[in-house]
Design a protein around this motif. Structure first.
Motif, PDB file in Angstrom:
ATOM      1  N   LEU A  76       8.718  32.207 -13.662  1.00 57.34           N
ATOM      2  CA  LEU A  76       8.279  31.621 -14.927  1.00 57.34           C
ATOM      3  C   LEU A  76       6.797  31.884 -15.154  1.00 57.34           C
ATOM      4  CD1 LEU A  76      10.000  28.119 -14.670  1.00 57.34           C
ATOM      5  CD2 LEU A  76      10.792  30.102 -15.968  1.00 57.34           C
ATOM      6  N   ASN A  87      11.325  23.676  -9.996  1.00 55.72           N
ATOM      7  CA  ASN A  87      10.363  23.270 -11.016  1.00 55.72           C
ATOM      8  C   ASN A  87      10.253  21.760 -10.887  1.00 55.72           C
ATOM      9  OD1 ASN A  87       8.878  22.820 -13.337  1.00 55.72           O
ATOM     10  ND2 ASN A  87      10.007  24.324 -14.531  1.00 55.72           N
ATOM     11  N   ASP A 135       2.511  19.642 -12.059  1.00 58.82           N
ATOM     12  CA  ASP A 135       3.762  20.318 -12.389  1.00 58.82           C
ATOM     13  C   ASP A 135       3.796  21.602 -11.575  1.00 58.82           C
ATOM     14  OD1 ASP A 135       6.166  20.953 -13.603  1.00 58.82           O
ATOM     15  OD2 ASP A 135       5.223  21.838 -15.355  1.00 58.82           O
ATOM     16  N   THR A 136       4.807  21.751 -10.734  1.00 58.16           N
ATOM     17  CA  THR A 136       4.931  22.911  -9.865  1.00 58.16           C
ATOM     18  C   THR A 136       6.125  23.749 -10.310  1.00 58.16           C
ATOM     19  OG1 THR A 136       4.059  21.572  -8.060  1.00 58.16           O
ATOM     20  CG2 THR A 136       5.112  23.642  -7.458  1.00 58.16           C
ATOM     21  N   TYR A 137       5.925  25.056 -10.369  1.00 52.66           N
ATOM     22  CA  TYR A 137       6.994  25.964 -10.808  1.00 52.66           C
ATOM     23  C   TYR A 137       6.881  27.266 -10.037  1.00 52.66           C
ATOM     24  CZ  TYR A 137       3.213  28.116 -13.448  1.00 52.66           C
ATOM     25  OH  TYR A 137       2.035  28.724 -13.792  1.00 52.66           O
ATOM     26  N   ASN A 138       7.929  28.078 -10.077  1.00 55.49           N
ATOM     27  CA  ASN A 138       7.938  29.367  -9.400  1.00 55.49           C
ATOM     28  C   ASN A 138       7.256  30.399 -10.305  1.00 55.49           C
ATOM     29  OD1 ASN A 138       8.547  31.877  -8.301  1.00 55.49           O
ATOM     30  ND2 ASN A 138      10.525  31.194  -7.526  1.00 55.49           N
ATOM     31  N   GLY A 160       1.394  28.749  -9.367  1.00 60.87           N
ATOM     32  CA  GLY A 160       2.547  28.006  -9.837  1.00 60.87           C
ATOM     33  C   GLY A 160       2.354  26.500  -9.869  1.00 60.87           C
ATOM     34  N   ARG A 161       1.138  26.053 -10.046  1.00 60.31           N
ATOM     35  CA  ARG A 161       0.863  24.614 -10.123  1.00 60.31           C
ATOM     36  C   ARG A 161      -0.086  24.327 -11.278  1.00 60.31           C
ATOM     37  NH1 ARG A 161       0.149  20.069  -5.778  1.00 60.31           N
ATOM     38  NH2 ARG A 161      -1.221  18.658  -6.918  1.00 60.31           N
ATOM     39  N   PHE A 201       7.067  27.623 -20.923  1.00 61.30           N
ATOM     40  CA  PHE A 201       7.082  28.784 -20.030  1.00 61.30           C
ATOM     41  C   PHE A 201       7.854  29.926 -20.677  1.00 61.30           C
ATOM     42  CE2 PHE A 201       6.958  25.046 -17.297  1.00 61.30           C
ATOM     43  CZ  PHE A 201       5.956  25.359 -16.395  1.00 61.30           C
TER      44      PHE A 201
END
Length: 159
Positions: free
Chosen positions: A86, A139, A79-82, A102-103, A128
Motif C-alpha cells: 500500500l 494494517n 497507523d501501521t501498514y505494509n 509503513g507507519r 492508500f
C-alpha cells in the motif's frame, strides 16, 4: 506510567492476478480498559466490496470513542501498514510527519479535534493506493499513551 494500547488488525490476501481479497479480523469491540472506563478503537475498510485491484484508491476509517468517565487530553495514534503493498496518499487529519517504513503517527489528535470528553468520538480517514500484490498484509491502528484529565490512563492492555 503504563501504556494503554489498542490495536485493530486488517489482513489482506492478494492473489497472483493482482486482485486483493480483504478479510477483516476485527472483534465486535476493540477496547482498552482504563481507570474509569474504556477507549474504543475500530478500523474499517471504507467500502463494501472485498475485491481490491492494484491501482485502486482505498480508505480506512479509524473511529475512536472515549467511553471513560474522564476527558482525554492527549490522544496519540499510530497507523501501521505494509508499505510494500500500500502507498500512503492522504489522511483527514494531517499526520505529524511523513510516513516512515509503513507507519503513520499522530502525537496528539486533541491538537486537531480538541479534548475528548466522555461519550464523544473522533474519526480519522486514511487513504492508500493498492500498489503491489502480496500473499497477506497487516494494517493496524493503535491508540497508545493516552492521557486523561486525571493523569495517565493506567494498565497495559492490547487487542
Amino acid at each position: 506510567m503504563t501504556k494503554k494500547v489498542v490495536t485493530v488488525l486488517l489482513v489482506v490476501l492478494i492473489s497472483t492476478l493482482f486482485t486483493f481479497s480483504l478479510l477483516t479480523f476485527i472483534q465486535p469491540t476493540q477496547t482498552v480498559s482504563a481507570q474509569s472506563g474504556t477507549i474504543f478503537v475500530d478500523k474499517q475498510l471504507g467500502r463494501t466490496s472485498n475485491i481490491v485491484r492494484v491501482g485502486e484508491y482505498l480508505t480506512f476509517t479509524i473511529f475512536i470513542e472515549n467511553q471513560s468517565t474522564f476527558t482525554v487530553t492527549t490522544l496519540p495514534l499510530s497507523d501501521t501498514y505494509n508499505a510494500d503493498v500500500l502507498g500512503f496518499v492522504d489522511a483527514s487529519v494531517p499526520p505529524d510527519t511523513a510516513p516512515v517504513n509503513g507507519r503513520i503517527d499522530w502525537s496528539d489528535l486533541t491538537t486537531f479535534f480538541g479534548d475528548l470528553p466522555p461519550g464523544q468520538n473522533v474519526t480519522v480517514v486514511v487513504g492508500f493506493i493498492a500498489e503491489h500484490p502480496a500473499p497477506a498484509i497487516v494494517n493496524a491502528a493503535e491508540v497508545h499513551d493516552a492521557v486523561g484529565s486525571n493523569g495517565d490512563i493506567e494498565g497495559d492492555d492490547s487487542t
